[in-house]
Design a protein around this motif. Structure first.
Motif, PDB file in Angstrom:
ATOM      1  N   ILE A   1       0.805  -1.210   0.000  1.00 16.49           N
ATOM      2  CA  ILE A   1       0.000   0.000   0.000  1.00 16.49           C
ATOM      3  C   ILE A   1       0.849   1.276   0.000  1.00 16.49           C
ATOM      4  O   ILE A   1       0.336   2.367  -0.281  1.00 16.49           O
ATOM      5  CB  ILE A   1      -0.966  -0.008   1.202  1.00 16.49           C
ATOM      6  N   ILE A   2       2.147   1.131   0.256  1.00 19.77           N
ATOM      7  CA  ILE A   2       3.008   2.314   0.385  1.00 19.77           C
ATOM      8  C   ILE A   2       3.083   3.142  -0.899  1.00 19.77           C
ATOM      9  O   ILE A   2       3.002   4.383  -0.837  1.00 19.77           O
ATOM     10  CB  ILE A   2       4.412   1.901   0.882  1.00 19.77           C
ATOM     11  N   PRO A   3       3.218   2.546  -2.098  1.00 21.98           N
ATOM     12  CA  PRO A   3       3.228   3.384  -3.307  1.00 21.98           C
ATOM     13  C   PRO A   3       1.958   4.216  -3.460  1.00 21.98           C
ATOM     14  O   PRO A   3       2.007   5.383  -3.880  1.00 21.98           O
ATOM     15  CB  PRO A   3       3.373   2.371  -4.437  1.00 21.98           C
ATOM     16  N   LEU A   4       0.803   3.624  -3.126  1.00 24.73           N
ATOM     17  CA  LEU A   4      -0.465   4.362  -3.172  1.00 24.73           C
ATOM     18  C   LEU A   4      -0.432   5.518  -2.177  1.00 24.73           C
ATOM     19  O   LEU A   4      -0.792   6.654  -2.501  1.00 24.73           O
ATOM     20  CB  LEU A   4      -1.620   3.400  -2.863  1.00 24.73           C
ATOM     21  N   LEU A   5       0.006   5.234  -0.950  1.00 21.80           N
ATOM     22  CA  LEU A   5       0.085   6.261   0.094  1.00 21.80           C
ATOM     23  C   LEU A   5       0.997   7.405  -0.333  1.00 21.80           C
ATOM     24  O   LEU A   5       0.636   8.587  -0.200  1.00 21.80           O
ATOM     25  CB  LEU A   5       0.596   5.624   1.387  1.00 21.80           C
ATOM     26  N   GLU A   6       2.165   7.076  -0.853  1.00 20.27           N
ATOM     27  CA  GLU A   6       3.120   8.115  -1.265  1.00 20.27           C
ATOM     28  C   GLU A   6       2.578   8.944  -2.416  1.00 20.27           C
ATOM     29  O   GLU A   6       2.820  10.158  -2.480  1.00 20.27           O
ATOM     30  CB  GLU A   6       4.452   7.471  -1.635  1.00 20.27           C
ATOM     31  N   THR A   7       1.825   8.313  -3.294  1.00 24.76           N
ATOM     32  CA  THR A   7       1.203   9.061  -4.396  1.00 24.76           C
ATOM     33  C   THR A   7       0.167  10.049  -3.868  1.00 24.76           C
ATOM     34  O   THR A   7       0.122  11.207  -4.296  1.00 24.76           O
ATOM     35  CB  THR A   7       0.547   8.090  -5.390  1.00 24.76           C
ATOM     36  N   GLU A   8      -0.667   9.608  -2.927  1.00 27.24           N
ATOM     37  CA  GLU A   8      -1.679  10.487  -2.339  1.00 27.24           C
ATOM     38  C   GLU A   8      -1.023  11.670  -1.619  1.00 27.24           C
ATOM     39  O   GLU A   8      -1.496  12.810  -1.710  1.00 27.24           O
ATOM     40  CB  GLU A   8      -2.555   9.699  -1.355  1.00 27.24           C
TER      41      GLU A   8
END
Length: 282
Positions: free
Chosen positions: A77-84
């Motif tokens: 989930i970290i790539p999604l979080l960093e994108t947000e």
């Protein structure tokens, strides 16, 4: 705030039950939590967030704090979080991959006592997380946590109540605790089976209560609640190898505590007195 269902679907992800993932769906809830916790804009604090998930709390917290360290266990989930975070224009957030039970917190702690810890704690390890954070309380100003209501009620429980136990004593010894707000289950995706509560723990610069030996204090508390339905005379003798039933009774009398009482009836100050008297038996 994009709905978590939409974000997860776009990234081909699903909530992980084994990680206790329940994502906030209402954007006003994180703002309410931050307001109730007194975290204002330009608060000048470093925030450590446990389990940022999709960033529902991370982003509004970053707009108020100097820096946010977000500790996320779920690597997927970290790539999604960093994108947000990037889309929101927050350049004061550092995402750390790992478990809050194992990650090195030292580099995240601010100078002095200007660190605040926040997070939506998974029920199955929430007590372990809280106990670990207590060891850093001299470097942390406050903690604001979302917990299942059952756990929150245990933490703030008073002596003599059914919910009062080892965790209650440990948390109340280390700081002052209170429930700030409740959060209904329908405000999460997926919807949990129970409601949640927000608790605040304030760690004073100078403890209101101070045991002469904190390790012994926590050992005594553990032993006292080890046989919860037994008298203190029996539970202490069973849980502390240094004590026979006769010595346990003598110790309790020295601490001005009736040996026939049970652990859940003792106030935190009485546990401190008991532990301080126990030192001579080591």
């Amino acid at each position: 705030m994009t709905a978590p269902q939409t974000l997860l679907k776009a990234w081909n992800l699903k909530p992980k039950k084994d990680m206790g993932q329940n994502f906030l769906t209402d954007p006003s809830t994180p703002e309410m939590i931050l307001d109730r916790a007194g975290i204002r804009e330009a608060c000048g604090q470093t925030i450590i967030e446990i389990g940022p998930g999709l960033g529902a709390m991370t982003i509004p917290a970053a707009r108020r704090a100097d820096h946010v360290h977000a500790v996320e266990l779920d690597r997927e989930i970290i790539p999604l979080l960093e994108t947000e975070i990037r889309v929101a224009g927050c350049n004061n957030v550092t995402v750390h991959s790992g478990s809050i039970l194992k990650v090195d917190l030292e580099p995240m702690l601010a100078e002095g006592r200007s660190t605040l810890v926040i997070g939506n704690l998974p029920y199955n390890i929430s007590s372990q997380i809280l106990i670990r954070l207590l060891s850093f309380r001299h470097r942390i100003t406050r903690g604001v946590f979302m917990l299942q209501t059952e756990m929150a009620e245990r933490i703030v429980a008073a002596p003599g109540s059914r919910d009062y136990g080892r965790l209650s004593v440990a948390m109340q010894y280390c700081g002052s605790v209170r429930i700030l707000a409740s959060v209904k289950a329908h405000l999460f995706y997926p919807k949990p089976k129970v409601d949640s509560s927000i608790i605040e723990v304030v760690f004073p610069e100078r403890p209101l209560l101070q045991s002469e030996n904190e390790k012994l204090f926590f050992d005594v508390v553990r032993a006292a609640f080890g046989l919860r339905r037994k008298t203190l005379r029996n539970s202490l003798a069973s849980g502390l190898k240094e004590l026979t039933p006769q010595n346990a009774e003598k110790l309790l009398i020295e601490a001005d505590i009736e040996p026939s009482r049970r652990a859940e009836t003792l106030e935190v100050a009485e546990f401190v007195r008991l532990a301080d008297c126990f030192i001579k038996y080591k």
